[in-house]
Scaffold this active site. Sequence first.
Site, mmCIF file in Angstrom:
data_model
loop_
_atom_site.group_PDB
_atom_site.id
_atom_site.type_symbol
_atom_site.label_atom_id
_atom_site.label_comp_id
_atom_site.label_asym_id
_atom_site.label_seq_id
_atom_site.Cartn_x
_atom_site.Cartn_y
_atom_site.Cartn_z
ATOM 1 N N SER A 40 57.927 46.759 42.193
ATOM 2 C CA SER A 40 57.802 46.518 40.750
ATOM 3 C C SER A 40 58.354 45.168 40.303
ATOM 4 C CB SER A 40 58.509 47.633 39.971
ATOM 5 O OG SER A 40 57.862 48.862 40.162
ATOM 6 N N HIS A 87 54.480 52.836 47.163
ATOM 7 C CA HIS A 87 53.419 52.288 46.321
ATOM 8 C C HIS A 87 52.166 52.094 47.169
ATOM 9 C CE1 HIS A 87 56.751 50.266 43.677
ATOM 10 N NE2 HIS A 87 56.730 51.587 43.594
ATOM 11 N N GLU A 118 78.841 61.560 27.635
ATOM 12 C CA GLU A 118 78.067 62.790 27.798
ATOM 13 C C GLU A 118 78.489 63.591 29.017
ATOM 14 O OE1 GLU A 118 73.330 64.116 27.876
ATOM 15 O OE2 GLU A 118 73.882 61.997 27.930
ATOM 16 N N HIS A 168 51.611 48.750 39.557
ATOM 17 C CA HIS A 168 51.135 49.048 40.903
ATOM 18 C C HIS A 168 50.598 50.465 40.899
ATOM 19 C CE1 HIS A 168 54.637 51.605 41.297
ATOM 20 N NE2 HIS A 168 55.381 50.596 40.880
ATOM 21 N N THR A 177 61.186 46.784 36.210
ATOM 22 C CA THR A 177 60.132 46.483 35.237
ATOM 23 C C THR A 177 60.687 45.981 33.910
ATOM 24 O OG1 THR A 177 58.654 48.051 36.315
ATOM 25 C CG2 THR A 177 58.110 47.427 34.060
ATOM 26 N N PHE A 221 70.487 56.496 26.868
ATOM 27 C CA PHE A 221 70.561 57.941 26.744
ATOM 28 C C PHE A 221 71.055 58.671 27.990
ATOM 29 C CE2 PHE A 221 67.317 56.533 23.670
ATOM 30 C CZ PHE A 221 67.940 56.976 22.507
ATOM 31 N N GLU A 222 71.191 57.982 29.095
ATOM 32 C CA GLU A 222 71.674 58.610 30.325
ATOM 33 C C GLU A 222 72.488 57.594 31.127
ATOM 34 O OE1 GLU A 222 71.468 61.666 31.851
ATOM 35 O OE2 GLU A 222 70.495 62.555 30.113
#
Length: 380
Positions: free
Chosen positions: A10, A371, A137, A277, A75, A185-186
Amino acid sequence: YSANQQTPDSAPTMTAMVTGVKTSDGVLSIDQDVARQEKDNAVIQAHKLTTILELAKARGMSTGVVTTARVTHATPAATYAHTAERDWETDSKLPAGTSVKDIAAQAVDNFAANHGMEVLMGGGRTYFMPNTKFDPEYPTVKGRRKDGRDLTSEWQTKFNGKYVWNKAQFDAIDPANTKSLLALFEPSHVQYEADREKMDGAGEPSIAEMTDKAIDILQKNKKGFFLMVEGGRIDHGHHAGNAYRALTDTIAMSDAVRKAMEKTDPEDTLIVVSADHSHVFTIAGYPKRGNPILGKVVGAGKTDFAKASDGMPYTTLSYANGRGYHVLPVGGDTSYNEPIQTGRVADMTHVDTTDQGFHQEALVPLSSETHAGEDVAIFA
């Protein structure tokens, strides 16, 4: 393809998409004349490529990145960072003697005060946090940064921005009075769409919801905006050999495209949808129209499963390589905890191949599906 591989990863493919230049495996927005893992920042700066996000920013446009992967993953990182190693996502990943900044730091440091990205949303929270601080979290998880920097705080101070890490905080953000937004968020990637509501106690928005709010923030700029939205976990579902999650995340990405179309006017906004890809993922076996895509092959005009030459039924979907067949209570990445099991190892007659924990058969045994090298479609 990339400059040095027939089948790409990527980093060079997204670099090509955002700079127009082919480059080598593993490097982000620098040209092919730099060796992977080059430590000297002077070399990186001499060979860096200008990205479409940077061009938009230079024109006074607003810019944003939304992803379901870590925001420092290859990416999204290709849009704003320049480095000879895609894995240098935080400073604890940098080898000794490296003067190149890690990717998370570049998200803050590559932009002048008050001129950073207006939106950066996805996962990768711990890559922005010092290793002396616990995740909000998951109380046993610490940040990954050794340099003591809290980039979430620096984002807010430097860019007059806001930072959120859960769904309630995200929902409370009013785009009208938000100059810039960092949303993580994570600790790592966000949840798969199939797991988002049941696996995340703190909650996280869908990729369509992130796209919706990103556009609301960005379109306040009369000069226009550039936004990159990545359904990054589609890729991860395929690597794990779990078509259920790969396809469910693809539907979520489709919802995000639909939301972007609803919120923009084709007279002044270009929407491009593509992939960086493909995967070694096949749809085959002559199933009849309407046969469940996750099911076993039933031919046109038939009611019984088609049989392979070994006398067993087979699925429409399969992979050319990877970890192979498993049925697990929880799908997705849990396959990495199981032994590799490729080839025709089970009779699928009574197996529910549509189950979310079903991992398709694969031919070549590998630790992770790879890929593929065929051309990808571009829609606009």
